[in-house]
Design an enzyme around this catalytic site. Structure first.
Site, PDB file in Angstrom:
ATOM      1  CB  VAL A  52       1.438   3.893  -5.326  1.00 56.01           C
ATOM      2  CG1 VAL A  52       0.880   4.993  -6.228  1.00 56.01           C
ATOM      3  CG2 VAL A  52       1.878   2.700  -6.163  1.00 56.01           C
TER       4      VAL A  52
ATOM      5  CD  GLU B  20      -2.866   1.162   0.073  1.00 54.94           C
ATOM      6  OE1 GLU B  20      -2.712   2.047  -0.801  1.00 54.94           O
ATOM      7  OE2 GLU B  20      -3.729   0.286   0.007  1.00 54.94           O
TER       8      GLU B  20
ATOM      9  CE  LYS C 105       5.938   7.206  -5.493  1.00 53.50           C
ATOM     10  NZ  LYS C 105       5.860   8.548  -4.874  1.00 53.50           N
TER      11      LYS C 105
ATOM     12  CB  ILE D 160      -2.562   8.670  -0.657  1.00 55.51           C
ATOM     13  CG1 ILE D 160      -1.977  10.054  -0.435  1.00 55.51           C
ATOM     14  CG2 ILE D 160      -3.924   8.764  -1.333  1.00 55.51           C
ATOM     15  CD1 ILE D 160      -1.623  10.777  -1.723  1.00 55.51           C
TER      16      ILE D 160
ATOM     17  N   GLY E  94       2.352   6.593  -0.469  1.00 51.76           N
ATOM     18  CA  GLY E  94       2.803   6.881   0.888  1.00 51.76           C
ATOM     19  C   GLY E  94       1.648   6.688   1.857  1.00 51.76           C
TER      20      GLY E  94
END
Length: 417
Positions: free
Chosen positions: A128, A125, A201, A132, A130
């Site tokens: 991409v 998680e 990302k 979020i 951080g």
């Protein structure tokens, strides 16, 4: 049953994971449905300044072979030795929570397959956005959708630099120096400013959304080092801002994926135009939901640690591999068959040109069907800027080569989102 955790790496994010875990341990255990503790923190050399001295370990094999360790957090970064360590842990039936975007972008399909074979998980998680949440929403909450489009500002450093150029009229170098001063830019900022970080990302998001591993080396990638305050002024006159955009779109006719990273002119009406400073924004368009915007800090010690811990909780709760988090591997030949050639896709572009003579303006108007020119303060008489009709990059480069032969110089070129 107590499940033990090992952390590989104790830099900014690794220490953040330990800090968040012990600060919120009670609620984390409640959400995980079991008792948890950190047994090891792997470091390559002694760190007497760290508060968890009884947990420090310099021998990876001790961690890999310990049956008490159920979950391994990898926050070392880079490919090696992270790839070897993660692969070994998965083969030893230990689940992984990682923030390593380079590892997942380059080795994700292989590692997901190994996790599935061993009935464990590799969750990422934090890789991409951080802090979020974007990975879990993409494969679970939006799972009923066909994802038509993903476009995002995925790098906080470059977004901070561009914000300083827009708001304060700074040059690229001045803004980069400010980012370095505030700790937003690495000593070597090339992965950020050349678009490499954002490329990794968007490859992860596209692989997840479209089911095939898309490798960064097959993606067109441009950075922001060539942008100037003059470009920023012209963008404002046009009615927008310049942002480094990572974009993946499923082409409706061919079903191929158009994917790229580049600075783009973003209209003021776009939700992404107001994503400023070190914040990230990811706009996902599903065929059922329409546009969904994910917004927040894309990096930082505690936001990233928060995402890693959420993966630790999911690893602890899962009795088997999470089936929805998966994509197939893809050879170089297969990648060519699923990724559209960016040079052939028509786009509008902003151009800034220097004329050898003002009488050349009429020729420019004729070639580009120009309705209007853009303006800025202190604009030289022989400098013009405008937005083109739709051309493929291949067509536009051909036109610009011909203009160059007539003494017309290209000063700036940026695509429109």
């Amino acid at each position: 049953m107590m499940k033990k955790i090992a952390i590989l790496g104790c830099g900014t994010v690794g220490s953040g994971v330990a800090e968040v875990f012990y600060k919120n341990r009670t609620s984390i255990e409640q959400k995980a449905g079991c008792q948890l503790d950190i047994k090891y923190i792997y470091v390559r050399r002694p760190h007497p300044e760290l508060p968890w001295q009884d947990k420090l370990c310099t021998d990876f094999d001790t961690i890999a072979n310990d049956p008490e360790v159920h979950i391994v957090v990898e926050v070392m970064g880079g490919i090696e030795p992270a790839y070897r360590f993660v692969k070994t842990c998965l083969q030893n039936k230990k689940s992984i929570a990682t923030a390593n975007k380079e590892l997942i972008a380059c080795k994700g399909a292989e590692l997901l397959a190994i996790a599935k074979q061993n009935h464990v998980n590799i969750l990422f998680e934090a890789s991409v956005g951080g802090g979020i949440p974007i990975i879990r929403p993409l494969h679970q909450c939006l799972g009923a959708n066909e994802i038509d489009d993903i476009q995002g500002i995925l790098n906080g450093t470059t977004n901070f630099i561009l914000t300083k150029m827009i708001r304060n009229g700074m040059s690229f170098q001045q803004a980069l120096d400010k980012a370095s001063e505030l700790g937003y830019a690495e000593a070597d900022p090339s992965a950020d400013v050349d678009g490499i970080d954002a490329c990794r990302k968007i490859c992860i998001l596209a692989s997840l959304a479209y089911g095939k591993h898309i490798y960064p080396e097959y993606v067109h990638c441009e950075g922001i080092t060539h942008l100037t305050p003059q470009d920023v002024e012209y963008a404002k006159d046009w009615g927008g801002v310049i942002k480094l955009i990572a974009k993946a779109t499923r082409c409706p006719q061919t079903r191929k994926i158009s994917i790229e990273v580049a600075p783009m002119l973003v209209a003021d009406e776009s939700q992404l135009s107001t994503v400023d400073d070190v914040f990230n924004g990811i706009l996902v368009t599903g065929d059922a939901t329409g546009d969904v915007l994910f917004y927040g800090k894309g990096a930082g010690k505690l936001p990233t640690a928060s995402s890693v811990i959420s993966d630790v909780i999911d690893c602890a709760k899962s009795a088997d591999t999470i089936d929805t988090l998966y994509w197939e591997d893809c050879t170089a030949q297969e990648s060519a068959s699923i990724i559209e050639n960016w040079e052939l896709l028509p786009v509008q572009s902003y151009l800034r040109l220097q004329l050898a003579d003002r009488c050349q303006l009429e020729k420019i108007r004729e070639i580009f069907s120009l309705p209007v020119l853009l303006a800025r303060k202190n604009q030289p008489e022989n400098e013009i800027a405008f937005v083109t009709p739709y051309f493929s990059p291949e067509q536009l480069n051909g036109i610009l080569e011909n203009l160059k032969k007539e003494g017309i110089s290209l000063l700036g070129k940026i695509r429109l989102l």
